[in-house]
Design a protein around this motif. Structure first.
Motif, PDB file in Angstrom:
ATOM      1  N   SER A 344       1.136  -1.251   0.118  1.00 51.46           N
ATOM      2  CA  SER A 344       0.095   0.053  -0.244  1.00 51.46           C
ATOM      3  C   SER A 344       0.780   1.296  -0.232  1.00 51.46           C
ATOM      4  CB  SER A 344      -0.859   0.072   1.462  1.00 51.46           C
ATOM      5  OG  SER A 344      -1.582  -1.158   1.464  1.00 51.46           O
ATOM      6  N   ILE A 345       0.398   2.057  -0.812  1.00 47.71           N
ATOM      7  CA  ILE A 345       1.012   3.412  -0.740  1.00 47.71           C
ATOM      8  C   ILE A 345       0.296   4.378   0.020  1.00 47.71           C
ATOM      9  CG2 ILE A 345       2.648   3.238  -2.850  1.00 47.71           C
ATOM     10  CD1 ILE A 345       0.474   4.960  -4.197  1.00 47.71           C
ATOM     11  N   ALA A 354      -3.804  14.228  -8.667  1.00 43.60           N
ATOM     12  CA  ALA A 354      -4.079  13.074  -9.607  1.00 43.60           C
ATOM     13  C   ALA A 354      -3.106  12.211 -10.097  1.00 43.60           C
ATOM     14  CB  ALA A 354      -4.792  13.840 -10.759  1.00 43.60           C
ATOM     15  N   GLY A 355      -3.477  11.248 -10.540  1.00 43.59           N
ATOM     16  CA  GLY A 355      -2.440  10.213 -11.267  1.00 43.59           C
ATOM     17  C   GLY A 355      -1.529   9.497 -10.523  1.00 43.59           C
ATOM     18  N   VAL A 356      -1.889   9.365  -9.100  1.00 46.61           N
ATOM     19  CA  VAL A 356      -1.043   8.619  -8.269  1.00 46.61           C
ATOM     20  C   VAL A 356      -1.204   7.108  -8.477  1.00 46.61           C
ATOM     21  CG1 VAL A 356      -0.795   8.036  -5.824  1.00 46.61           C
ATOM     22  CG2 VAL A 356      -1.287  10.417  -6.470  1.00 46.61           C
ATOM     23  N   ALA A 357      -2.434   6.751  -8.714  1.00 45.92           N
ATOM     24  CA  ALA A 357      -2.858   5.325  -8.916  1.00 45.92           C
ATOM     25  C   ALA A 357      -2.119   4.721 -10.271  1.00 45.92           C
ATOM     26  CB  ALA A 357      -4.320   4.932  -8.942  1.00 45.92           C
ATOM     27  N   SER A 358      -2.263   5.549 -11.200  1.00 44.87           N
ATOM     28  CA  SER A 358      -1.529   5.278 -12.553  1.00 44.87           C
ATOM     29  C   SER A 358      -0.216   5.134 -12.238  1.00 44.87           C
ATOM     30  CB  SER A 358      -2.058   6.173 -13.425  1.00 44.87           C
ATOM     31  OG  SER A 358      -1.977   7.358 -13.238  1.00 44.87           O
ATOM     32  N   LYS A 359       0.632   5.849 -11.699  1.00 42.36           N
ATOM     33  CA  LYS A 359       1.883   5.886 -11.351  1.00 42.36           C
ATOM     34  C   LYS A 359       2.250   4.742 -10.743  1.00 42.36           C
ATOM     35  CE  LYS A 359       5.641   8.701  -9.766  1.00 42.36           C
ATOM     36  NZ  LYS A 359       6.038   9.924  -9.261  1.00 42.36           N
ATOM     37  N   LEU A 373      -5.467  -7.747  -7.066  1.00 47.00           N
ATOM     38  CA  LEU A 373      -6.456  -6.845  -6.408  1.00 47.00           C
ATOM     39  C   LEU A 373      -6.205  -5.394  -6.530  1.00 47.00           C
ATOM     40  CD1 LEU A 373      -8.065  -9.411  -3.488  1.00 47.00           C
ATOM     41  CD2 LEU A 373      -9.178  -8.855  -5.609  1.00 47.00           C
ATOM     42  N   ILE A 374      -7.003  -4.671  -6.334  1.00 44.02           N
ATOM     43  CA  ILE A 374      -6.782  -3.348  -5.708  1.00 44.02           C
ATOM     44  C   ILE A 374      -7.760  -2.806  -4.893  1.00 44.02           C
ATOM     45  CG2 ILE A 374      -6.526  -0.844  -6.918  1.00 44.02           C
ATOM     46  CD1 ILE A 374      -6.270  -2.260  -9.643  1.00 44.02           C
TER      47      ILE A 374
END
Ligand code: ASP
Ligand code: MG
Length: 412
Positions: A344-345, A354-359, A373-374
């Motif tokens: 986990s971050i 924005a864009g934290v998950a995609s990073k 799983l997310i």
């Protein structure tokens, strides 16, 4: 002049020499003019030793007697520390939980604090004494000794700090603060100057075991500034506090937590009708098994797959329950995997970026790590991956989110 509550854990008071060293430290604060209330744990290993003695006699002793037994560990330490302080010309007085009157409910071995009577403590502080309180213990309305659950001295410290409106609650331990991730996994892991209660709760519940979770909850609720420090090394430690309104450019991600104790189970081909989730998870919760992540997809045909994670120790038991439920539901089959891990971050900075998950996903993809799983919350993104990629994932994320030591710009 400040009022400080200091809590010293078991290793910090593990020997007579260390108790003397703690006394030196407390004395130094007194000489600076601070009022000091000290909370101590039992000497390291002592609580386990006592539990061992009990088990030699009876497999499941009554919780009441367990509390009478295990609370003695802390009683030894408070007396010894007061002797060490008195010897140094630093007047001190010890109190058990019941002598302070730390009133709890009657849930032995996991009691919750209801009220703290601060009269004795205030009187002693006024008279220039250091007050040394036994951690982990309290007393119920009927006068029975209770304890707060393993690691409960942290909670005693925070609760006392809240009751006394202390300026700070300092938790002295064998690490010099809270780290961005486990330094045993990432060499460049770094001590955080500051972390919010919310972030600390996520980090703690995800397995960084610096502080008892309940203590952090308590501190957050009563806004008690908490600081984690090394008992015998100088340094500022890590301050756990409320989020600042206009914190100067906080990092997006504050830390990376992980947990190897997970297992995943999937019921395949579940009929997609109302009530299915409850029919699957009902029996699991009836068996007192805690479910963590849950995933159910929309069904294309009339069936869907239902996946969730549990603690690895509960894997077999859950699997047995699901076999039964799956037959009742007319599902296809149950599959599972207990070689998974959760990474986990965590960071309040996520709220405004924005864009934290995609990073995060791109970083894992670059290492060819498959995400199984997310799940997300406002300040956390967790993924389940194969356990064998755990280290790789944590290291990759630590550097992708610029948490590595060398990349940090000075905080001043
Ligand atoms: N002595 C207790 C334990 O070992 C409480 C504590 O150390 O916080 O769990
Ligand atoms: Mg502890």
């Amino acid at each position: 002049m400040a009022l400080i509550v200091q809590k010293y854990g078991g290793t910090s008071v593990g020997t007579v020499e260390r108790i003397e060293a703690v006394a030196e430290k407390v004395k130094a604060f007194r000489e600076r003019g601070d009022d000091v209330v000290v909370v101590v744990s039992a000497m390291s290993g002592e609580t386990n030793r006592l539990i061992g003695l009990a088990k030699d006699i009876q497999d499941t002793p009554t919780p009441r007697e367990m509390d009478v037994l295990v609370s003695t560990g802390e009683q030894v330490t408070i007396a010894l520390l007061c002797m060490a302080l008195n010897k140094r010309g630093c007047p001190a007085r010890s109190y058990t939980g019941s002598q302070v009157r730390i009133l709890t409910d009657d849930a032995h071995m996991k009691a919750r604090i209801r009220d703290i009577d601060d009269e004795n403590i205030r009187g002693d502080l006024k008279a220039g004494r250091v007050v040394v309180v036994a951690g982990f213990q309290g007393v119920d309305e009927k006068g029975n000794i209770t304890t707060l659950g393993r690691g409960g001295s942290d909670t005693t410290g925070v609760a006392l700090a809240a009751a006394l409106k202390a300026d700070e609650c300092q938790i002295y331990t064998d690490v010099d603060g809270v780290y961005t991730t486990d330094p045993r996994v990432v060499e460049g892991a770094r001590r955080m100057e500051k972390i919010t209660f919310e972030e600390m709760l996520e980090m703690a519940s995800l397995g960084s075991k610096v502080l008892q979770i309940r203590a952090v909850e308590f501190a957050g609720k009563y806004k008690v500034p908490l600081r984690v420090l090394h008992s015998f090394q100088d340094g500022p430690g890590t301050l756990i506090t409320i989020e600042e309104e206009n914190a100067v450019e906080k990092p997006v991600i504050s830390g990376i937590a992980f947990n190897r104790d997970e297992a995943k189970l999937t019921v395949l081909g579940v009929p997609d009708i109302p009530g299915v989730a409850s029919r699957i998870l009902g029996p699991v919760s009836d068996a007192n098994i805690e479910v963590d992540m849950i995933l159910q997809n929309v069904a294309e045909d009339k069936t869907t797959d239902f996946t969730f994670t549990v603690h690895r120790n509960d894997y077999e038991r859950t699997s047995e329950i699901l076999q039964r439920v799956s037959a009742e539901l007319g599902a296809k089959e149950v599959v599972g995997d207990n070689k998974i891990a959760k990474v986990s971050i965590v960071g309040v900075g996520m709220r405004s970026h924005a864009g934290v998950a995609s990073k995060m996903f791109a970083t894992l993809a670059k290492e060819s790590i498959n995400i199984q799983l997310i799940s997300t919350s406002e300040i956390k993104i967790s993924v389940i991956i194969a356990e064998k990629y755990l280290e790789l994932a944590v290291r990759g994320l630590h550097s992708a989110f610029e948490l590595d030591e060398a990349e940090v710009v000075s905080e001043s």
